[in-house]
Design a protein around this motif. Sequence first.
Motif, PDB file in Angstrom:
ATOM      1  N   TYR A 238       4.820  15.420  -5.779  1.00  0.00           N
ATOM      2  CA  TYR A 238       5.247  14.034  -5.566  1.00  0.00           C
ATOM      3  C   TYR A 238       5.844  13.826  -4.177  1.00  0.00           C
ATOM      4  O   TYR A 238       5.758  12.735  -3.612  1.00  0.00           O
ATOM      5  N   THR A 239       6.439  14.853  -3.609  1.00  0.00           N
ATOM      6  CA  THR A 239       7.085  14.698  -2.304  1.00  0.00           C
ATOM      7  C   THR A 239       6.073  14.343  -1.219  1.00  0.00           C
ATOM      8  O   THR A 239       6.397  13.595  -0.284  1.00  0.00           O
ATOM      9  N   HIS A 240       4.860  14.857  -1.326  1.00  0.00           N
ATOM     10  CA  HIS A 240       3.838  14.502  -0.345  1.00  0.00           C
ATOM     11  C   HIS A 240       3.524  12.998  -0.392  1.00  0.00           C
ATOM     12  O   HIS A 240       3.307  12.362   0.642  1.00  0.00           O
ATOM     13  N   THR A 241       3.496  12.443  -1.597  1.00  0.00           N
ATOM     14  CA  THR A 241       3.255  10.989  -1.695  1.00  0.00           C
ATOM     15  C   THR A 241       4.430  10.210  -1.103  1.00  0.00           C
ATOM     16  O   THR A 241       4.236   9.149  -0.486  1.00  0.00           O
ATOM     17  N   PHE A 242       5.645  10.725  -1.282  1.00  0.00           N
ATOM     18  CA  PHE A 242       6.809  10.048  -0.705  1.00  0.00           C
ATOM     19  C   PHE A 242       6.711  10.003   0.822  1.00  0.00           C
ATOM     20  O   PHE A 242       7.057   9.000   1.449  1.00  0.00           O
ATOM     21  N   MET A 243       6.251  11.089   1.402  1.00  0.00           N
ATOM     22  CA  MET A 243       6.148  11.159   2.861  1.00  0.00           C
ATOM     23  C   MET A 243       5.119  10.159   3.388  1.00  0.00           C
ATOM     24  O   MET A 243       5.372   9.452   4.374  1.00  0.00           O
ATOM     25  N   VAL A 244       3.966  10.090   2.729  1.00  0.00           N
ATOM     26  CA  VAL A 244       2.941   9.130   3.150  1.00  0.00           C
ATOM     27  C   VAL A 244       3.459   7.702   3.003  1.00  0.00           C
ATOM     28  O   VAL A 244       3.234   6.842   3.868  1.00  0.00           O
ATOM     29  N   THR A 245       4.172   7.440   1.925  1.00  0.00           N
ATOM     30  CA  THR A 245       4.752   6.109   1.716  1.00  0.00           C
ATOM     31  C   THR A 245       5.715   5.749   2.842  1.00  0.00           C
ATOM     32  O   THR A 245       5.687   4.623   3.373  1.00  0.00           O
ATOM     33  N   ALA A 246       6.578   6.668   3.223  1.00  0.00           N
ATOM     34  CA  ALA A 246       7.559   6.400   4.272  1.00  0.00           C
ATOM     35  C   ALA A 246       6.873   6.083   5.605  1.00  0.00           C
ATOM     36  O   ALA A 246       7.299   5.178   6.341  1.00  0.00           O
ATOM     37  N   ILE A 247       5.804   6.807   5.917  1.00  0.00           N
ATOM     38  CA  ILE A 247       5.091   6.566   7.181  1.00  0.00           C
ATOM     39  C   ILE A 247       4.439   5.182   7.172  1.00  0.00           C
ATOM     40  O   ILE A 247       4.535   4.417   8.141  1.00  0.00           O
ATOM     41  N   ILE A 248       3.762   4.836   6.066  1.00  0.00           N
ATOM     42  CA  ILE A 248       3.094   3.536   5.978  1.00  0.00           C
ATOM     43  C   ILE A 248       4.107   2.398   6.045  1.00  0.00           C
ATOM     44  O   ILE A 248       3.897   1.380   6.727  1.00  0.00           O
ATOM     45  N   GLN A 249       5.230   2.557   5.359  1.00  0.00           N
ATOM     46  CA  GLN A 249       6.234   1.494   5.376  1.00  0.00           C
ATOM     47  C   GLN A 249       6.902   1.368   6.741  1.00  0.00           C
ATOM     48  O   GLN A 249       7.338   0.278   7.113  1.00  0.00           O
ATOM     49  N   SER A 250       6.982   2.444   7.488  1.00  0.00           N
ATOM     50  CA  SER A 250       7.506   2.350   8.855  1.00  0.00           C
ATOM     51  C   SER A 250       6.609   1.462   9.713  1.00  0.00           C
ATOM     52  O   SER A 250       7.090   0.676  10.539  1.00  0.00           O
ATOM     53  N   ILE A 251       5.295   1.573   9.507  1.00  0.00           N
ATOM     54  CA  ILE A 251       4.362   0.697  10.222  1.00  0.00           C
ATOM     55  C   ILE A 251       4.567  -0.755   9.806  1.00  0.00           C
ATOM     56  O   ILE A 251       4.560  -1.674  10.628  1.00  0.00           O
ATOM     57  N   GLY A 252       4.766  -0.978   8.515  1.00  0.00           N
ATOM     58  CA  GLY A 252       5.008  -2.331   8.027  1.00  0.00           C
ATOM     59  C   GLY A 252       6.279  -2.940   8.597  1.00  0.00           C
ATOM     60  O   GLY A 252       6.325  -4.137   8.900  1.00  0.00           O
ATOM     61  N   ILE A 253       7.312  -2.148   8.763  1.00  0.00           N
ATOM     62  CA  ILE A 253       8.564  -2.646   9.334  1.00  0.00           C
ATOM     63  C   ILE A 253       8.344  -3.089  10.780  1.00  0.00           C
ATOM     64  O   ILE A 253       8.862  -4.130  11.210  1.00  0.00           O
ATOM     65  N   ALA A 254       7.581  -2.306  11.538  1.00  0.00           N
ATOM     66  CA  ALA A 254       7.282  -2.697  12.922  1.00  0.00           C
ATOM     67  C   ALA A 254       6.513  -4.013  12.954  1.00  0.00           C
ATOM     68  O   ALA A 254       6.748  -4.871  13.817  1.00  0.00           O
ATOM     69  N   PHE A 255       5.610  -4.214  12.011  1.00  0.00           N
ATOM     70  CA  PHE A 255       4.840  -5.463  11.931  1.00  0.00           C
ATOM     71  C   PHE A 255       5.753  -6.649  11.624  1.00  0.00           C
ATOM     72  O   PHE A 255       5.547  -7.753  12.129  1.00  0.00           O
ATOM     73  N   TRP A 256       6.759  -6.439  10.794  1.00  0.00           N
ATOM     74  CA  TRP A 256       7.709  -7.492  10.447  1.00  0.00           C
ATOM     75  C   TRP A 256       8.470  -7.981  11.679  1.00  0.00           C
ATOM     76  O   TRP A 256       8.876  -9.147  11.758  1.00  0.00           O
ATOM     77  N   GLY A 257       8.660  -7.105  12.648  1.00  0.00           N
ATOM     78  CA  GLY A 257       9.384  -7.489  13.852  1.00  0.00           C
ATOM     79  C   GLY A 257       8.727  -8.618  14.625  1.00  0.00           C
ATOM     80  O   GLY A 257       9.390  -9.279  15.447  1.00  0.00           O
ATOM     81  N   LEU A 258       7.438  -8.888  14.374  1.00  0.00           N
ATOM     82  CA  LEU A 258       6.760 -10.000  15.051  1.00  0.00           C
ATOM     83  C   LEU A 258       7.360 -11.347  14.687  1.00  0.00           C
ATOM     84  O   LEU A 258       7.190 -12.330  15.415  1.00  0.00           O
TER      85      LEU A 258
ATOM     86  N   ILE B 116       0.834  -1.201   0.000  1.00  0.00           N
ATOM     87  CA  ILE B 116       0.000   0.000   0.000  1.00  0.00           C
ATOM     88  C   ILE B 116       0.869   1.251   0.000  1.00  0.00           C
ATOM     89  O   ILE B 116       0.600   2.225  -0.726  1.00  0.00           O
ATOM     90  N   GLY B 117       1.933   1.217   0.791  1.00  0.00           N
ATOM     91  CA  GLY B 117       2.835   2.364   0.814  1.00  0.00           C
ATOM     92  C   GLY B 117       3.598   2.529  -0.483  1.00  0.00           C
ATOM     93  O   GLY B 117       3.683   3.638  -1.044  1.00  0.00           O
ATOM     94  N   SER B 118       4.134   1.435  -1.009  1.00  0.00           N
ATOM     95  CA  SER B 118       4.946   1.512  -2.235  1.00  0.00           C
ATOM     96  C   SER B 118       4.118   1.929  -3.437  1.00  0.00           C
ATOM     97  O   SER B 118       4.583   2.679  -4.301  1.00  0.00           O
ATOM     98  N   GLY B 119       2.858   1.423  -3.501  1.00  0.00           N
ATOM     99  CA  GLY B 119       2.038   1.713  -4.666  1.00  0.00           C
ATOM    100  C   GLY B 119       1.775   3.191  -4.882  1.00  0.00           C
ATOM    101  O   GLY B 119       1.520   3.625  -6.008  1.00  0.00           O
ATOM    102  N   MET B 120       1.848   3.967  -3.826  1.00  0.00           N
ATOM    103  CA  MET B 120       1.590   5.404  -3.952  1.00  0.00           C
ATOM    104  C   MET B 120       2.699   6.136  -4.703  1.00  0.00           C
ATOM    105  O   MET B 120       2.490   7.262  -5.183  1.00  0.00           O
ATOM    106  N   THR B 121       3.873   5.512  -4.792  1.00  0.00           N
ATOM    107  CA  THR B 121       5.015   6.239  -5.353  1.00  0.00           C
ATOM    108  C   THR B 121       5.714   5.544  -6.516  1.00  0.00           C
ATOM    109  O   THR B 121       6.289   6.231  -7.369  1.00  0.00           O
ATOM    110  N   ILE B 122       5.693   4.189  -6.566  1.00  0.00           N
ATOM    111  CA  ILE B 122       6.547   3.472  -7.517  1.00  0.00           C
ATOM    112  C   ILE B 122       6.331   3.936  -8.949  1.00  0.00           C
ATOM    113  O   ILE B 122       7.283   4.221  -9.683  1.00  0.00           O
ATOM    114  N   LYS B 123       5.072   4.012  -9.377  1.00  0.00           N
ATOM    115  CA  LYS B 123       4.790   4.384 -10.762  1.00  0.00           C
ATOM    116  C   LYS B 123       5.073   5.859 -11.041  1.00  0.00           C
ATOM    117  O   LYS B 123       5.141   6.271 -12.206  1.00  0.00           O
ATOM    118  N   PHE B 124       5.232   6.658  -9.973  1.00  0.00           N
ATOM    119  CA  PHE B 124       5.401   8.100 -10.161  1.00  0.00           C
ATOM    120  C   PHE B 124       6.855   8.558 -10.058  1.00  0.00           C
ATOM    121  O   PHE B 124       7.149   9.719 -10.315  1.00  0.00           O
TER     122      PHE B 124
END
Length: 562
Positions: A514-534, A369-377
């Motif tokens: 585009y920078t605003h989308t990068f920021m949202v992506t970084a926040i969402i992926q930070s949540i995903g990294i915390a989930f990976w720690g499980l 979800i985080g990556s999709g906001m930016t990869i194509k852009f």
Amino acid sequence: ARGLSSCSNNHLLDHRTMDNTESSLQEPLLASEDVETNAIGNPEDGESSEDVANTSNDSNMNETNNNSDRSDKDIAINLCGKERLRLNHNVFLNLVLALTYGVSGSLWNGTAFAAYLKLLGHDKNGPLGDIEAVNGLASLIAALPIGYLADKIGRSKIIAAGGILLLVTSVLQIGVLEWVGTSVNFATEEQQLTAMIAMGVIMALWGVGDGIVNGPASALYADSIPEGKRSLYYNYLFVFYMVASAVGPLVSIILFQTLGDVWDLYHLRMVIYVGMGIEIFNSLLMMLFDDAKALDEPTLEETAPDTPEEGCNDETGQQAEGQTQGAEAHDNNAAQDASSSTPSPPRSGIMTKRWIPYIIFFQGLIMAIGSGMTIKFFPLFFKDEVGMSPSQVQLVYFILPFAMVVVSTVGEKLSSCGFGRVQTTLLFSCMGVSCLYGMVFFKSYLDYHPHVLVPIYVMRSSLMNGSYPLVESILMDFVPKDERARWKSLDSVASFGWCGSAALGGMIADKYDYTHTFMVTAIIQSIGIAFWGLLLPLVPRKEGQHSMETAEGENEVESSSS
């Protein structure tokens, strides 16, 4: 994913070499002199030479039959009249498909198609995001039926059906491109809307086809690799795909430099045409997979340690006699013992290893979800805000796959040295997200210094994607063989999150930048990294340890209930 190192020297096999190990690179049969040498042995005490000879002959016959069975599942590669490499049939096809799929996808479904849709949509990001969302939605709808059918009726049949779908879709896309032509104002507004709808339908078909390649085909690849070697072979697959992905930008650079280094429909369409031609070859390749060439999963008897046979010596005979005397008393409590001694999976608090596939899936969905906001852009960001030419943007995407190969290889080596697959993935993800935060916070400087921006972007993308082989190997190790296609098809659900968020990313980019989308992506992926720690307390650091623990637990149950 899609020069081997010293760790893979066992893949280069001489015709006279014999190493009876479990490997998805199935070794050639024993040379005749090796068979004769192994058939000769010294008789043990109490055995006649005739008994030893008969036993040796039976053993060699069984060994030869086993090797013959394995040889039927292999593809041998001969150079200069000698066998140099022997690969499992499905492993070989997956590696070749990774090469051709990487080339075709990088040609048409990357920078060229994104720029084409933006031009066709009158310089708006919205149409690109909407079409990507349709692509992901189609993958989502087809994912579970495809996985279920692949597990029930066979992976190779579904893969072949996917090949037919890719062939039809390639022809349809070429037809639509010809109809649209090379002028942005090729027709009325209504006809342009029809063209965008047609592109959406075609991308939906591509979504289903990609789900088959990433689902049943990948599951058959895992079926053809023994546990304990999957991270290595998924790294090979990733390397093949990434190296091939560099070919697309390279060909695009040549075409742009030859035909004109400008962003217009004519030059972009030429690049897409070349990619479509290779997709037709991919469709034919997908019809050659074979479920019968997959490896058999090891059974309990194959993984259990050897036990002494009755009557081998006096001590064993006395133990057997004592066990016989106590059998009647033990039988009275057999049911109770069996039920009370059934081992539960290793636990960490309230979680067990059964949670591992679910954690991987949901974490992947969050990251997608985080990556999709930016990869194509990202290509459009380099084009519009940084002011790079088509050839310069393609040069970035030519370098990127090689950086990913380096990072994935380092990751595989680091994890295999005892650091652990989960730990390595966590480290790379944290570093990658840090790079993205840097692109956001230092935007005003980086936009005017592309020689600094591009390395940061390349490092960010390499770190975020370089752990793919490790993630795939963990998933395949903890999913039963008869459910792998369904779990791999769930990747399409993550793809929907990826493509669905692209629509949101397009709206944010149009309203802000585009920078605003990068920021949202970084926040969402930070949540995903915390989930990976499980996964840290659940997945063993050493690959292959899961199967040994399972066999030991089953052996304990069997011994306590016997």
